[in-house]
Motif scaffolding. Structure first.
Motif, short mmCIF file in Angstrom:
data_model
loop_
_atom_site.label_atom_id
_atom_site.label_comp_id
_atom_site.label_asym_id
_atom_site.label_seq_id
_atom_site.Cartn_x
_atom_site.Cartn_y
_atom_site.Cartn_z
N HIS A 194 0.76 -1.17 0.18
CA HIS A 194 0.00 -0.02 0.18
C HIS A 194 0.87 1.33 -0.18
O HIS A 194 0.67 2.33 -0.73
N THR A 195 1.91 1.35 0.81
CA THR A 195 2.59 2.52 0.84
C THR A 195 3.38 2.64 -0.45
O THR A 195 3.88 3.47 -1.01
N THR A 196 3.99 1.52 -0.78
CA THR A 196 4.75 1.55 -2.32
C THR A 196 3.86 2.00 -3.45
O THR A 196 4.32 2.78 -4.18
N ALA A 197 2.45 1.63 -3.48
CA ALA A 197 1.60 2.16 -4.37
C ALA A 197 1.57 3.59 -4.24
O ALA A 197 0.99 4.26 -5.40
N THR A 198 1.13 4.04 -3.27
CA THR A 198 1.20 5.58 -2.86
C THR A 198 2.17 6.12 -3.93
O THR A 198 2.06 7.28 -4.25
N ALA A 201 8.86 8.18 -9.55
CA ALA A 201 8.66 7.43 -8.15
C ALA A 201 9.85 6.90 -7.41
O ALA A 201 10.44 6.18 -8.27
N TRP A 202 9.96 6.95 -6.17
CA TRP A 202 10.95 6.44 -5.39
C TRP A 202 10.47 5.86 -4.15
O TRP A 202 10.00 6.45 -3.40
N ILE A 203 10.95 4.58 -3.86
CA ILE A 203 10.87 4.19 -2.42
C ILE A 203 12.29 3.77 -1.93
O ILE A 203 13.05 3.26 -2.92
N GLY A 254 1.86 8.92 -6.80
CA GLY A 254 2.93 9.53 -7.03
C GLY A 254 3.75 9.78 -8.33
O GLY A 254 4.32 10.84 -8.82
N PHE A 255 3.69 8.65 -8.99
CA PHE A 255 4.32 8.61 -10.45
C PHE A 255 3.85 9.55 -11.24
O PHE A 255 4.15 10.17 -12.01
N ASP A 296 15.26 22.53 -7.31
CA ASP A 296 13.98 23.14 -8.10
C ASP A 296 12.89 21.94 -8.24
O ASP A 296 12.24 22.08 -9.24
N PHE A 297 12.91 21.33 -7.19
CA PHE A 297 11.96 20.09 -7.16
C PHE A 297 10.46 20.68 -6.63
O PHE A 297 10.42 21.74 -6.05
N ASP A 298 9.44 20.05 -6.94
CA ASP A 298 8.24 20.29 -6.50
C ASP A 298 7.64 18.81 -6.35
O ASP A 298 6.87 18.55 -7.42
N TYR A 299 7.40 18.33 -5.11
CA TYR A 299 6.86 17.12 -5.01
C TYR A 299 5.36 17.17 -4.53
O TYR A 299 5.30 18.18 -3.67
N LYS A 300 4.65 16.27 -4.95
CA LYS A 300 3.22 16.26 -4.60
C LYS A 300 2.89 14.54 -4.14
O LYS A 300 3.19 13.92 -5.05
N PHE A 301 2.21 14.73 -3.25
CA PHE A 301 1.80 13.21 -2.82
C PHE A 301 0.34 13.14 -2.26
O PHE A 301 -0.09 14.05 -1.64
N ILE A 302 -0.36 11.82 -2.49
CA ILE A 302 -1.76 11.88 -2.10
C ILE A 302 -1.78 10.48 -1.61
O ILE A 302 -1.63 9.61 -2.25
N GLN A 303 -2.16 10.26 -0.38
CA GLN A 303 -2.07 8.96 0.27
C GLN A 303 -3.65 8.87 1.09
O GLN A 303 -4.02 9.39 1.96
N THR A 304 -4.49 7.99 0.52
CA THR A 304 -5.64 7.50 1.48
C THR A 304 -5.29 6.11 2.21
O THR A 304 -4.31 5.40 1.67
N GLY A 305 -5.75 6.11 3.49
CA GLY A 305 -5.02 5.09 4.41
C GLY A 305 -5.42 3.64 4.18
O GLY A 305 -6.37 3.43 3.42
N SER A 306 -4.81 2.92 4.45
CA SER A 306 -4.90 1.41 4.27
C SER A 306 -5.93 0.85 5.18
O SER A 306 -6.29 -0.32 4.79
#
Length: 450
Positions: free
Chosen positions: A280-284, A296-298, A289-290, A345-355
């Protein structure tokens, strides 16, 4: 005349193609999924100095036979995988056959698989127990030992440290020629032996002021790519330590997932539950995230003293679901990032719904925004019926300072911090933030300010 025009046109096409190729070459992360995987071989749990340790001995948990089984499991799951092996000072200098055999085997893995053999000062948390000068000396001497162990002019591209001060990272870059360091642990607070919340979770160049702060300009710049230690579930990570009975470090790490759940009741059911959370965390990152970030990076650390249950399964599941995944060393990934990003000059965005597992609340969704200027987290209900509240707003344009004494307190706490340990950390609507804060956010993400 016509031939001359055609020649100019042809030359233009050639130059355009050349420039396009050069541009593509400078974006090695683009449309890529990456897993940086490391393991740590120690003598004691925490080696606070060369002579003094804390915690239990891990000697009996290590052997060259286990090292071979460990590496074979990874090879079976992904034959092209390259991993990072980090040795503590005592594991690197111990003269017994146990550790010398392990070192010889890892040196062979460097040549056979392209693995990385490197050093972990203090076996984590070096600045909590040592001076800046001593940490530099430990790294310098350890790198010499590793060079001799592997031979053929080998030198690692990265250091593993847990947390590492910006002064030490500056030394690595300028004196040792190493430009990658696993030098922060995103969201760590009130757990293990050091705090360090406040940083972005993806790579950045640290400020000379504080390792959690991205450099603001060239005069503030440390040329060392600062990497997270292991990817955590964002919803679990917003908690303080073990608040509400949950582990805030839960994500892809085996300690907080597979090995925790397999000890509770049915072992196989526990392993499955742990793998579910890891995936679930990886898929985020590898799914949502990809799409948001273009790559994407884990990152994960599977300490060598740990059981191996879940190791091969997790990597196999990743390769089956995302077959384009590249499993590479910390040093290689960091240098690819450095090739693509010359500045912050990065601009990271993430969205995660709980497992729905432990602290990963199934009824909540967390939005993270991270750039050179600030990081911002907005927590909402998963049903979409609320506008959400800001649970973290950390400005990086403000002055920061690392501790001048040996302490566990290395966090960079912003105007509002996700751990909610201070009265000012009470979540608020974005419209309730001070006008100055709203203007800063609006410059980056105008869609967030009504």
């Amino acid at each position: 005349m016509t031939k001359k025009i055609l020649s100019i046109f042809t030359l233009g096409l050639i130059l355009f193609s050349f420039c396009s190729c050069k541009k593509a070459e400078n974006k090695p992360l683009e449309n890529g999924r990456f897993l940086s995987f490391c393991t740590i071989i120690r003598y004691h749990q925490i080696e606070i100095t060369r002579e003094k340790s804390l915690g239990w001995s891990e000697v009996e948990m290590h052997s060259v036979e286990k090292a071979k089984i460990f590496r074979e499991k990874i090879y079976k799951a992904c034959p092209t995988a390259k991993i990072t092996w980090a040795f503590s000072w005592l594991a690197l200098t111990d003269k017994t056959a146990r550790y010398s055999d392990i070192r010889k085997y890892v040196a062979q893995c460097v040549k056979k698989y392209g693995d990385e053999m490197t050093f972990i000062p203090g076996a984590y948390f070096p600045n909590a127990y040592n001076s800046t000068e001593q940490v530099n000396k430990d790294m310098h001497d350890a790198l010499k030992i590793i060079e001799e162990c592997v031979g053929d002019g080998y030198r690692p591209k990265a250091i593993i440290a847990g947390f590492l001060s910006s002064k030490n990272q500056k030394y690595l870059a300028e004196k040792e020629g190493i430009h990658v360091c696993q030098g922060n642990i995103f969201s760590q607070y009130a757990i293990d032996n050091q705090d360090g919340d406040g940083s972005p979770c993806y790579p950045y160049y640290p400020s000379i002021e504080h390792f959690c702060k991205p450099a603001q300009n060239d005069s503030d710049f440390v040329d060392c790519v600062n990497l997270d230690g292991w990817t955590v579930d964002f919803l679990a990570g917003r908690r303080e330590g073990f608040a509400e009975g949950f582990n805030s470090r839960m994500g892809v790490g085996p300690i907080e997932t597979v090995h925790k759940f397999m000890r509770k009741g049915d072992k196989q059911a526990g392993i499955k539950k742990g793998l579910d959370q890891m995936m679930h965390t990886t898929a985020t990152h590898f799914d949502t995230g990809f799409k948001l970030n273009g790559f994407a990076w884990i990152v994960n650390c599977w300490e060598h003293a740990l059981p191996l249950e879940g190791l091969e399964e997790w990597i196999s599941m990743i390769m089956k679901r995302w077959p384009d995944t590249k499993i590479i060393t910390h040093g290689e990934f960091g240098m690819l990032w450095r090739e693509q990003f010359k500045h912050n000059d990065f601009d990271y965005k993430f969205i995660q719904t709980g497992s729905g597992i432990d602290g990963s609340d199934a009824d909540k969704v967390l939005y993270w925004y991270m750039n050179k200027d600030f990081r911002l987290a907005i927590l909402k209900q998963a049903d979409g019926k609320d506008e959400g509240k800001v649970i973290d707003f950390t400005r990086y344009d403000k002055p920061a300072q690392e501790p001048t004494t040996m302490t566990r307190k290395w966090s960079l706490l912003g105007d509002i911090n996700q751990k909610q340990t201070r009265p000012q950390d009470k979540p608020v609507k974005i419209s309730e933030l001070p006008r100055e804060s709203q203007e800063i956010i609006k410059k980056r993400y105008p869609e967030l300010i009504k």
